[in-house]
Design a protein around this motif. Structure first.
Motif, short mmCIF file in Angstrom:
data_model
loop_
_atom_site.label_atom_id
_atom_site.label_comp_id
_atom_site.label_asym_id
_atom_site.label_seq_id
_atom_site.Cartn_x
_atom_site.Cartn_y
_atom_site.Cartn_z
N LYS A 70 -84.11 6.51 -21.88
CA LYS A 70 -83.35 6.62 -21.40
C LYS A 70 -82.71 5.24 -19.70
O LYS A 70 -82.29 5.92 -18.97
CB LYS A 70 -82.51 8.56 -20.86
N LEU A 71 -83.21 4.82 -20.42
CA LEU A 71 -83.31 3.75 -18.51
C LEU A 71 -83.76 1.94 -19.77
O LEU A 71 -83.83 1.58 -20.63
CB LEU A 71 -84.42 3.43 -18.55
N PRO A 72 -82.55 1.11 -19.15
CA PRO A 72 -82.58 -0.20 -19.70
C PRO A 72 -84.13 -0.61 -19.75
O PRO A 72 -84.83 -0.61 -19.10
CB PRO A 72 -81.75 -0.97 -18.71
N CYS A 73 -84.23 -1.52 -21.61
CA CYS A 73 -85.69 -2.54 -21.81
C CYS A 73 -84.83 -3.83 -21.79
O CYS A 73 -84.57 -3.81 -23.12
CB CYS A 73 -85.81 -1.27 -22.54
N LEU A 74 -85.18 -4.40 -20.54
CA LEU A 74 -84.88 -5.96 -21.32
C LEU A 74 -86.44 -6.95 -21.61
O LEU A 74 -87.16 -6.22 -21.14
CB LEU A 74 -84.74 -6.55 -19.75
N VAL A 75 -86.04 -7.82 -22.85
CA VAL A 75 -86.66 -8.60 -23.48
C VAL A 75 -86.77 -9.64 -22.47
O VAL A 75 -85.88 -10.57 -22.48
CB VAL A 75 -86.35 -8.63 -24.70
N ALA A 76 -88.45 -10.08 -22.29
CA ALA A 76 -88.06 -11.60 -22.16
C ALA A 76 -89.56 -11.95 -22.52
O ALA A 76 -90.41 -11.10 -22.86
CB ALA A 76 -88.24 -11.39 -20.61
N ALA A 77 -89.53 -13.39 -22.08
CA ALA A 77 -91.05 -14.03 -22.76
C ALA A 77 -91.84 -15.19 -21.54
O ALA A 77 -90.73 -15.58 -20.79
CB ALA A 77 -90.94 -14.48 -24.46
N ARG A 78 -92.76 -15.71 -22.11
CA ARG A 78 -93.78 -16.33 -20.91
C ARG A 78 -93.18 -17.75 -21.95
O ARG A 78 -92.80 -18.68 -20.68
CB ARG A 78 -94.67 -16.34 -20.77
N MET A 79 -92.91 -17.75 -22.81
CA MET A 79 -92.53 -19.01 -23.20
C MET A 79 -92.00 -19.97 -24.09
O MET A 79 -92.07 -20.61 -24.73
CB MET A 79 -94.16 -19.27 -24.23
N TRP A 80 -90.99 -19.42 -24.26
CA TRP A 80 -89.26 -19.29 -24.43
C TRP A 80 -89.05 -18.75 -24.61
O TRP A 80 -88.32 -16.81 -23.95
CB TRP A 80 -89.68 -19.27 -27.01
N HIS A 81 -87.26 -18.53 -24.66
CA HIS A 81 -86.08 -17.85 -24.94
C HIS A 81 -85.67 -16.64 -25.57
O HIS A 81 -86.50 -16.66 -26.37
CB HIS A 81 -84.58 -18.71 -24.94
N PRO A 82 -85.89 -15.40 -24.77
CA PRO A 82 -85.78 -15.34 -23.70
C PRO A 82 -86.62 -15.42 -22.46
O PRO A 82 -87.23 -14.60 -21.96
CB PRO A 82 -84.98 -13.61 -23.43
N LEU A 83 -86.63 -16.16 -21.65
CA LEU A 83 -87.80 -16.73 -20.80
C LEU A 83 -87.64 -16.11 -19.85
O LEU A 83 -86.55 -15.79 -19.24
CB LEU A 83 -87.65 -18.40 -19.56
N VAL A 84 -88.71 -15.51 -19.55
CA VAL A 84 -89.01 -14.22 -18.19
C VAL A 84 -87.65 -15.01 -16.19
O VAL A 84 -87.43 -13.74 -15.95
CB VAL A 84 -90.63 -14.21 -17.74
N GLU A 85 -87.32 -16.18 -16.32
CA GLU A 85 -87.52 -16.99 -14.99
C GLU A 85 -85.86 -16.78 -15.77
O GLU A 85 -85.30 -16.14 -14.16
CB GLU A 85 -87.62 -18.15 -14.62
N ASP A 86 -85.12 -16.52 -16.19
CA ASP A 86 -83.70 -16.45 -16.59
C ASP A 86 -82.94 -14.26 -17.01
O ASP A 86 -82.12 -14.28 -16.76
CB ASP A 86 -83.66 -16.85 -17.93
N VAL A 87 -84.64 -13.98 -17.73
CA VAL A 87 -83.98 -12.46 -17.43
C VAL A 87 -84.34 -11.36 -16.18
O VAL A 87 -83.26 -10.70 -16.09
CB VAL A 87 -85.14 -12.50 -18.93
N VAL A 88 -85.66 -12.45 -15.08
CA VAL A 88 -85.31 -11.15 -13.93
C VAL A 88 -83.99 -11.93 -12.77
O VAL A 88 -83.31 -11.27 -12.28
CB VAL A 88 -86.52 -11.84 -13.55
N LEU A 89 -83.65 -13.14 -13.09
CA LEU A 89 -82.32 -13.94 -12.33
C LEU A 89 -81.36 -12.71 -12.66
O LEU A 89 -79.96 -12.00 -12.31
CB LEU A 89 -81.98 -14.80 -12.59
N GLN A 90 -80.66 -12.83 -14.27
CA GLN A 90 -79.92 -11.89 -15.56
C GLN A 90 -80.10 -10.33 -14.19
O GLN A 90 -79.38 -9.66 -14.56
CB GLN A 90 -79.92 -11.21 -16.28
N ALA A 91 -80.97 -9.82 -14.30
CA ALA A 91 -81.57 -8.28 -13.72
C ALA A 91 -81.41 -8.41 -12.64
O ALA A 91 -80.76 -7.05 -12.28
CB ALA A 91 -83.05 -7.98 -14.38
N HIS A 92 -82.06 -9.56 -11.57
CA HIS A 92 -80.74 -9.16 -10.18
C HIS A 92 -79.67 -9.53 -10.02
O HIS A 92 -79.05 -8.49 -9.43
CB HIS A 92 -81.66 -10.31 -9.19
N GLN A 93 -78.85 -10.01 -10.50
CA GLN A 93 -77.06 -10.59 -11.22
C GLN A 93 -76.67 -9.16 -11.43
O GLN A 93 -75.68 -8.50 -10.55
CB GLN A 93 -76.78 -11.90 -11.99
N SER A 94 -77.05 -8.02 -12.54
CA SER A 94 -76.80 -6.84 -12.62
C SER A 94 -77.62 -5.72 -11.51
O SER A 94 -77.00 -4.69 -11.63
CB SER A 94 -77.32 -6.79 -14.18
N GLY A 95 -77.33 -5.86 -10.54
CA GLY A 95 -77.64 -4.91 -9.33
C GLY A 95 -79.50 -4.36 -10.28
O GLY A 95 -79.08 -3.63 -8.60
#
Length: 305
Positions: free
Chosen positions: A71-96
């Motif tokens: 019952k928690l959001p589960c975000l998928v990221a990857a080190r080597m290709w999209h969705p790249l971890v750097e993009d996902v952490v930024l999106q997470a931050h933008q989501s609050g």
């Protein structure tokens, strides 16, 4: 259970969906060094032979199932290709979100994958983002039991077959530098074999294309050893991989199976755990272990985890 985090961050290796991205994907894996046209063509051909990698789809399925359990959001990221971890952490931050729990889909490389997320957040200037981490979980009781249950029918149906437990190889220089990967993999393999009550052979597969010294024995060496011992069958289980992808669907099911056939060895390959209930049970247990600790602990300093 107290809400200790805002979201779970599942971090995998990553793979391409569009084969036109192969050159860029390989360059990222090689730390920016371009792959030769021959290597790009070879890896592309492997992806075509398996009909493309299901890795990303399996990771998404794991996240969706885990989200329902926790019952928690589960975000998928990857080190080597999209969705790249750097993009996902930024999106997470933008989501609050301000506190994430990194759960690497690489149980023997937890620190490496966690560092990639922390570094990505730091480079994006997300200084108020806390990224916690789970403990290395390659020998977690749930993971060991899940693999033992997955392997057992193959051993029962082929009692005289050798049991080969495989994981991705690493350059030996990485191990010499203090990385615990090999030690953790071998501990997991021993625990699985003990649960099965069967002798096993640890094998390291998918060595890199650039040569150099890699952790072994390799699959070819292991198969040649079986041949020399007049062992005519092998059960192989890729315990180092959570999901089937090119390194199981090609490296094991096509390349290694061909080597085995040439040596007169019958090949029985155990599927990866993928998004089976046993795999989701394992991920849930790993996450809950950390959430239980975090819910009663002081908030970590941002970015330290």
């Amino acid at each position: 259970m107290l809400k200790a985090i805002d979201a779970l961050l599942l971090i995998g290796h990553g793979t391409v969906d569009d084969l036109n991205d192969m050159a860029a994907f390989l360059s990222r894996i090689r730390m920016g060094r371009p792959a030769s046209p021959e290597l790009v063509a070879e890896i592309t051909a492997r992806y075509r032979q398996i009909g493309g990698s299901p890795l990303r789809a399996i990771s998404v399925a794991q996240a969706l199932a885990l989200e329902q359990r926790l019952k928690l959001p589960c975000l998928v990221a990857a080190r080597m290709w999209h969705p790249l971890v750097e993009d996902v952490v930024l999106q997470a931050h933008q989501s609050g979100y301000r506190r994430l729990l990194a759960l690497p889909l690489a149980p023997f490389s937890v620190d490496l994958y966690h560092r990639s997320a922390v570094q990505a957040a730091s480079e994006r200037g997300l200084n108020d983002l806390v990224i916690e981490k789970v403990s290395p979980w390659g020998s977690h009781a749930r993971y060991v039991a899940a693999w033992a249950d997955q392997i057992r029918p193959f051993c029962e149906q082929n009692p005289s077959a050798a049991l080969l437990l495989t994981a991705h190889s690493l350059p030996t220089r990485v191990i010499r530098s203090g990385d615990r990967y090999q030690q953790e993999v071998e501990a997991c393999a021993s625990a699985i074999a003990q649960m099965l009550g069967k002798q096993h052979r640890m094998v390291f597969q998918s060595q890199g294309a650039d040569g150099g010294e890699w952790v072994g024995p390799s699959l070819q060496q292991a198969l040649q050893q079986l041949k020399s011992e007049n062992i005519g069958a092998a059960v192989v289980a890729p315990i180092g991989f959570l999901s089937d992808h090119v390194e199981t669907l090609y490296d094991l099911d096509i390349e290694a199976a061909r080597w085995a056939q040439e040596l007169g060895i019958t090949w029985h390959r155990v599927p990866a755990l993928n998004a089976t209930p046993a795999m989701i049970d394992t991920l849930e247990a790993v996450a809950r272990d950390s959430l239980s600790t975090l819910s009663s602990a002081p908030l970590s300093a941002p970015l330290r985890g």
